[in-house]
Design a protein around this motif. Structure first.
Motif, short mmCIF file in Angstrom:
data_model
loop_
_atom_site.label_atom_id
_atom_site.label_comp_id
_atom_site.label_asym_id
_atom_site.label_seq_id
_atom_site.Cartn_x
_atom_site.Cartn_y
_atom_site.Cartn_z
N PRO A 67 3.01 49.11 -20.50
CA PRO A 67 2.39 48.93 -21.83
C PRO A 67 1.10 49.74 -21.96
N LEU A 68 1.00 50.54 -23.03
CA LEU A 68 -0.19 51.33 -23.32
C LEU A 68 -0.77 50.86 -24.65
N ILE A 69 -2.08 50.65 -24.68
CA ILE A 69 -2.77 50.14 -25.87
C ILE A 69 -3.09 51.30 -26.81
N ASP A 70 -2.67 51.19 -28.07
CA ASP A 70 -2.97 52.21 -29.06
C ASP A 70 -4.48 52.27 -29.31
N GLY A 71 -4.99 53.48 -29.51
CA GLY A 71 -6.40 53.67 -29.83
C GLY A 71 -7.33 53.68 -28.64
N ALA A 72 -6.79 53.53 -27.43
CA ALA A 72 -7.64 53.53 -26.23
C ALA A 72 -8.30 54.89 -26.03
N ALA A 73 -9.45 54.88 -25.39
CA ALA A 73 -10.13 56.14 -25.09
C ALA A 73 -9.33 56.96 -24.07
N ALA A 74 -8.67 56.26 -23.14
CA ALA A 74 -7.82 56.91 -22.15
C ALA A 74 -6.83 55.89 -21.62
N THR A 75 -5.66 56.37 -21.22
CA THR A 75 -4.67 55.50 -20.58
C THR A 75 -4.17 56.19 -19.31
N PHE A 76 -3.90 55.39 -18.29
CA PHE A 76 -3.41 55.90 -17.02
C PHE A 76 -2.17 55.11 -16.61
N SER A 77 -1.05 55.79 -16.52
CA SER A 77 0.18 55.16 -16.04
C SER A 77 0.25 55.37 -14.53
N CYS A 78 0.39 54.29 -13.79
CA CYS A 78 0.25 54.36 -12.34
C CYS A 78 1.45 53.76 -11.60
N ASP A 79 1.67 54.29 -10.40
CA ASP A 79 2.60 53.70 -9.44
C ASP A 79 1.77 53.03 -8.35
N THR A 80 2.12 51.81 -8.01
CA THR A 80 1.36 51.07 -7.01
C THR A 80 1.47 51.73 -5.63
N VAL A 81 0.33 51.95 -5.01
CA VAL A 81 0.27 52.53 -3.66
C VAL A 81 0.03 51.44 -2.62
N GLN A 82 -0.89 50.54 -2.93
CA GLN A 82 -1.26 49.52 -1.96
C GLN A 82 -1.96 48.36 -2.65
N VAL A 83 -1.75 47.16 -2.14
CA VAL A 83 -2.45 45.98 -2.61
C VAL A 83 -3.22 45.40 -1.43
N VAL A 84 -4.53 45.32 -1.56
CA VAL A 84 -5.39 44.89 -0.45
C VAL A 84 -6.11 43.59 -0.81
N ALA A 85 -5.99 42.57 0.02
CA ALA A 85 -6.69 41.31 -0.22
C ALA A 85 -8.19 41.53 -0.12
N ALA A 86 -8.95 40.95 -1.08
CA ALA A 86 -10.40 41.11 -1.10
C ALA A 86 -11.04 39.87 -1.70
N GLY A 87 -11.20 38.83 -0.90
CA GLY A 87 -11.84 37.60 -1.37
C GLY A 87 -11.04 36.95 -2.47
N ASP A 88 -11.71 36.66 -3.60
CA ASP A 88 -11.02 36.00 -4.71
C ASP A 88 -10.33 37.00 -5.63
#
Length: 306
Positions: A107-128
């Motif tokens: 999902p991309l929001i219309d009117g945004a200053a910029a949008t970045f479509s990404c593929d997940t590389v890594q998910v790292v636990a970081a506290g909360d």
């Protein structure tokens, strides 16, 4: 536990101005989900990578913790309502905003200053939170200015700068703050009526710094927020810039007295322009939705800022 005061730590973190993003993805059933975040950073150009940090407390946390694709939408000035929707609205958030899917359905929001479509590389636990690291597959850049956030408030740097520093011939500039504490506002008493605490400026580029210095000299703990009213008074050849602000306690520092917001519309103010400003503040305070007025003592426009 670290022993640090979490409220004071949040306030210290909030001293760092950031942009505002809406991070989006699709659940396994195809349903779009998203949340507002200012914990966003570019990581690398080669390869192109970025990161965002979803909180474990998010209702859609599991989607982002396991997603293969996601998008980051950098909101533009004027998109405060979009930010508020994805930060607090409990219903169908995507029914309240204009959006589209990219070729993979992100999902991309219309009117945004910029949008970045990404593929997940890594998910790292970081506290909360977790750190969601993504490889940028495609992006769009509209050229619009990004929406800012600092100290618990939005700010539109381009609009504020343009209005506050616009060249004028002659006259002088005044800056002030509508300082709120527990349903009351600090007002100075003058022979002509009430007005918010203010000072005459020698240098327009240091508006916030000059106000902060004045309050510090009065030994007041004041947090200055976004611009609220910027206008010219042709009769006095004065350019006014007023900001929203909050006081940590009920101290006045000799700058005036706290007056109930409910009585602002009936008070005698120093000028019709000030009366209109304070009446608007009283009205907008009911819903905590404030706009930025730009104009003169006779008329102007209110730009949505929160």
């Amino acid at each position: 536990m670290s022993g640090l005061d979490p409220l004071q730590l949040r306030r210290a973190f909030g001293a760092f101005p950031t942009g505002v993003t809406v991070v989006t993805a699709c659940a396994a059933d195809g349903r779009p989900v998203g949340f507002t975040a200012n914990s966003f950073a570019s990581v690398s150009l080669d390869p192109p990578m970025l990161l965002v940090c979803p909180a474990r407390a998010l209702s859609c946390y599991d989607v982002f913790a396991d997603c293969q694709r996601f998008a980051v939408n950098v909101l533009a000035e004027g998109q405060e309502a979009v930010s508020n929707t994805f930060a607090a609205f409990k219903g169908d958030r995507f029914a309240k905003v204009a959006w589209r899917g990219d070729r993979h359905g992100r999902p991309l929001i219309d009117g945004a200053a910029a949008t970045f479509s990404c593929d997940t590389v890594q998910v790292v636990a970081a506290g909360d939170h977790v750190v969601l690291l993504g490889a940028v597959a495609s992006f769009e850049h509209s050229g619009e200015r990004g929406l800012g956030y600092a100290g618990g408030h939005y700010f539109s740097l381009g609009l504020e700068r343009e209005a506050a520093s616009a060249p004028r011939r002659g006259g002088h500039a005044v800056a002030g703050a509508i300082i709120e504490h527990e349903g009351r506002v600090l007002l100075e008493t003058t022979p002509d009526g009430y007005r918010p605490p203010q000072l005459r400026l020698n240098e327009r580029s240091r508006v916030r710094a000059a106000l902060a210095e004045q309050f510090a000299n009065a030994r007041l703990d004041i947090e200055i927020g976004k611009a609220y009213s910027i206008f010219d008074d042709s009769e006095t050849a004065t350019h006014y810039s007023y900001f929203l602000a909050s006081a940590a306690n009920g101290a006045t520092g000799g700058l005036g007295e706290f007056v109930s917001i409910d009585t602002l519309a009936t008070q005698r103010h120093v000028s019709p322009a000030h009366a209109k400003m304070m009446s608007r503040f009283a009205f907008e305070s009911r819903h905590r939705s404030f706009g930025l007025y730009v104009g003169d003592e006779k008329g102007g426009e209110v730009h949505e800022i929160n």
